[in-house]
Design a protein around this motif. Structure first.
Motif, PDB file in Angstrom:
ATOM      1  N   ASN A 182       0.949  -1.144  -0.054  1.00 35.88           N
ATOM      2  CA  ASN A 182      -0.025   0.089   0.067  1.00 35.88           C
ATOM      3  C   ASN A 182       0.847   1.156   0.055  1.00 35.88           C
ATOM      4  O   ASN A 182       1.946   1.276   0.782  1.00 35.88           O
ATOM      5  CB  ASN A 182      -0.837   0.160   1.101  1.00 35.88           C
ATOM      6  N   ALA A 183       0.651   2.359  -0.871  1.00 35.65           N
ATOM      7  CA  ALA A 183       1.356   3.446  -0.941  1.00 35.65           C
ATOM      8  C   ALA A 183       0.676   4.788  -1.293  1.00 35.65           C
ATOM      9  O   ALA A 183      -0.357   4.652  -1.636  1.00 35.65           O
ATOM     10  CB  ALA A 183       2.350   2.964  -1.964  1.00 35.65           C
ATOM     11  N   ILE A 184       1.209   5.772  -1.101  1.00 36.20           N
ATOM     12  CA  ILE A 184       0.685   6.954  -1.293  1.00 36.20           C
ATOM     13  C   ILE A 184       1.821   7.868  -1.737  1.00 36.20           C
ATOM     14  O   ILE A 184       2.958   7.896  -1.444  1.00 36.20           O
ATOM     15  CB  ILE A 184       0.159   7.648   0.013  1.00 36.20           C
ATOM     16  N   GLU A 185       1.332   8.708  -2.726  1.00 37.52           N
ATOM     17  CA  GLU A 185       2.322   9.839  -3.227  1.00 37.52           C
ATOM     18  C   GLU A 185       1.297  11.137  -3.610  1.00 37.52           C
ATOM     19  O   GLU A 185       0.474  11.041  -4.086  1.00 37.52           O
ATOM     20  CB  GLU A 185       2.913   9.424  -4.537  1.00 37.52           C
ATOM     21  N   GLN A 186       1.960  12.070  -2.742  1.00 40.80           N
ATOM     22  CA  GLN A 186       0.867  13.477  -2.691  1.00 40.80           C
ATOM     23  C   GLN A 186       1.757  14.596  -3.060  1.00 40.80           C
ATOM     24  O   GLN A 186       3.034  14.726  -2.631  1.00 40.80           O
ATOM     25  CB  GLN A 186       0.076  13.669  -1.293  1.00 40.80           C
ATOM     26  N   THR A 187       1.168  15.623  -3.794  1.00 42.22           N
ATOM     27  CA  THR A 187       1.944  16.970  -4.086  1.00 42.22           C
ATOM     28  C   THR A 187       1.103  17.956  -3.812  1.00 42.22           C
ATOM     29  O   THR A 187      -0.088  17.817  -4.020  1.00 42.22           O
ATOM     30  CB  THR A 187       2.403  16.910  -5.651  1.00 42.22           C
ATOM     31  N   VAL A 188       1.572  18.930  -2.933  1.00 38.98           N
ATOM     32  CA  VAL A 188       0.932  19.992  -2.522  1.00 38.98           C
ATOM     33  C   VAL A 188       1.772  21.290  -2.933  1.00 38.98           C
ATOM     34  O   VAL A 188       3.037  21.516  -2.459  1.00 38.98           O
ATOM     35  CB  VAL A 188       0.811  20.115  -0.862  1.00 38.98           C
TER      36      VAL A 188
END
Length: 565
Positions: free
Chosen positions: A552-558
């Motif tokens: 399970n993974a997350i990649e986020q950009t703000v």
């Protein structure tokens, strides 16, 4: 008095974008009942709906003579001078639920034919600029009966706060009568002040579990025009009686007896305004009256509320102070909480970094139906957020194949049916925010996870959230230093089954994501700190990745996560 049409809407666990001022329950007649500024009627899901008693509705025939044996009920309405009141508004409802409607009072005296049974009668009787609210919780109708609804029996409401700087900004009155099937017959109504309001119970008191009545008052600091803009404090009281309706009410409120809620209101752009409000819930009612109070820019406000009551909070940021302003961000408290005596509640609102957050129950698989509704720019205190965004999208892939796409950030419509069995999923969501939002201007999140057919009760999906906590000021800026040290946490959706978390990866940018530089990530307590040389630029953008041993993974950009000064 200047009226700014603002909306602060709160639903206990559901946040819905609405516009305009909600005032679906009509006030009692009389010139004193002008609409209060920013008045909203709030529904709390999960509480019994029951049936509304509405004396202001259009009168209609209450019975069908061909089907029911009836007896006459005469209703005689007298104003506070003792004369007939043709302006009275009255409703009659049976406790068995078969009859509920307004009566045409004519010249002030009217007769209606009703089946024998037990009834509740509610009447609003005007006298000049005052209104008397008269309630008979039990009318046992077995033979021809006359009821005199005499306003002279009513006594005034008198609530005063021992703070000479404040004035009444809103009041609300609630009544609920238990019906034969255990549901409720109820009404609610509001005004700007209690001064013209009188009330009386007609008939004897009933057992405490059959009737409940409440009165709410709210107070704020007016400016020279009588508007409550920029009020630094508010007071909200709630008084409740059981087994009866009010026959007048008298109270002097000591501010020190109330519970303070201190709120720090952060902004995301220059010239934006902030609105803050609290809703004190009336016991056993589904609908509640409230309002918000606007002010210029970032600020701190203190809202004092009745101890022991259930409280909901709400916040808005808008792009200017005009009546046609645009909503930048709306936030609600995660749930209601009880105001504990002796405590002070301190809460930041709209504090950066505003980023994706997956709360418990916000991404769930039921059998083969996947539902998801989450925020892409929730604040560091965990407040769910939405606004009038420029554009957004959400997409779901199964084993690399697109199975659903929706316009708008953070939601999969009413859910997506997927094939049975285990598969690899990819959930993407992105938003470009309103131009007035200078922080978290663009946000994108991508989750990858495995999911199998779940039980019909539902299974929380293994989605992670990354939350950054820079030491921002009220304008969501940080003092520039040569080295950036940025605390953050990585947390799974509560209740989800996840693997062991690996070391996160963080990158920072000073040019809105055109170029990135890697940060060193170190463990600190239950979280992490990202350390990097501070890049040139007016804002810091953030890109982060995290994954666990189950894949399970997350990649986020703000982009423009916070400013530098």
């Amino acid at each position: 008095m200047r009226s700014r049409k603002r909306l602060i809407v709160l639903l206990a666990l559901t946040l819905l974008p609405l516009t305009g001022t909600t005032a679906t329950a009509a006030p009692p007649p009389g010139p004193a009942y002008a609409e209060p500024q920013q008045a909203v009627r709030i529904e709390v899901p999960g509480r019994p709906a029951g049936k509304r008693l509405d004396p202001t509705a259009t009168p209609k025939a209450l019975t069908n003579r061909s089907k029911d044996a009836t007896v006459p009920l005469t209703l005689r309405h007298l104003d506070r001078t003792g004369v007939l009141a043709p302006g009275a508004r009255t409703t009659v409802a049976s406790l068995d639920g078969t009859i509920n409607g307004a009566v045409d009072v004519g010249t002030g005296e009217a007769t209606v034919d009703l089946p024998p049974g037990r009834y509740v009668v509610v009447s609003f009787v005007p006298t000049g600029s005052t209104t008397s609210v008269l309630v008979q919780p039990l009318l046992d109708l077995t033979a021809p009966t006359a009821v005199v609804l005499d306003s002279r029996q009513a006594k005034p409401f008198k609530v005063r706060v021992e703070d000479g700087t404040v004035a009444s900004s809103m009041v609300a009155l609630y009544f609920s009568r238990r019906a034969d099937d255990g549901s409720a017959l109820w009404f609610d109504t509001w005004a700007d002040t209690l001064t013209p309001l009188y009330a009386a119970q007609i008939g004897p008191a009933l057992p405490a579990d059959e009737v409940i009545s409440s009165v709410m008052t709210q107070w704020a600091v007016p400016d020279s025009t009588g508007d409550f803009t920029e009020t630094p404090i508010t007071y909200t009281t709630m008084d409740t009686v059981r087994g009866t309706f009010f026959t007048g009410f008298d109270r002097v409120v000591q501010p020190k007896s109330l519970v303070p809620f201190e709120s720090r209101l952060f902004t995301t752009g220059p010239g934006n305004t902030t609105d803050k409000g609290v809703t004190v819930l009336a016991p056993e009612m589904r609908f509640h009256w409230s309002r918000g109070y606007a002010g210029a820019g970032a600020r701190t406000v203190t809202e004092y509320v009745e101890p022991g009551t259930e409280v909901l909070e709400q916040f808005q940021e808008r792009d200017n102070a005009s009546m046609d302003s645009t909503l930048v961000t709306a936030q609600n408290g995660r749930s209601s909480r009880t105001a504990q005596p002796g405590r002070t509640y301190t809460t930041p609102w709209n504090k950066a970094v505003l980023a994706p957050a997956v709360r418990e129950g916000s991404a769930v698989r039921y059998d083969n139906l996947i539902r998801a509704e989450f925020g892409l720019y929730d604040d560091t205190a965990g407040h769910a957020s939405w606004g009038m965004d420029t554009k957004g999208a959400t997409r779901l892939y199964r084993d690399g194949v697109l199975v659903a796409e929706f316009a708008g950030p953070g939601r999969l419509g009413r859910g997506v049916e997927v094939k049975a069995g285990k598969a690899s999923y990819r959930l993407e969501s992105e938003v470009v925010r309103n131009a007035a939002a200078r922080r978290s201007t663009q946000v994108k999140a991508v989750w990858t996870f495995a999911s199998d057919t779940a039980s019909t009760e539902g299974e929380n999906l293994p989605l992670w959230s990354i939350g950054f906590q820079p030491a921002v000021d009220l304008t969501n800026d940080v003092r520039r230093t040569p080295i950036t040290r940025l605390p953050f946490t990585v947390t799974p959706q509560p209740g989800a089954t996840v693997g062991t978390l690996g070391k996160p990866v963080v990158e920072i940018s000073g040019d809105q994501g055109k170029t990135w530089r890697s940060a060193t990530v170190v463990t600190q307590g239950n979280g992490y700190v990202a350390v990097a040389a501070t890049p040139p630029g007016a804002t810091i953008s953030l890109r982060a990745k995290a994954s666990d041993s189950a894949g399970n993974a997350i990649e986020q950009t703000v982009l423009d996560a916070y400013g530098l000064r």
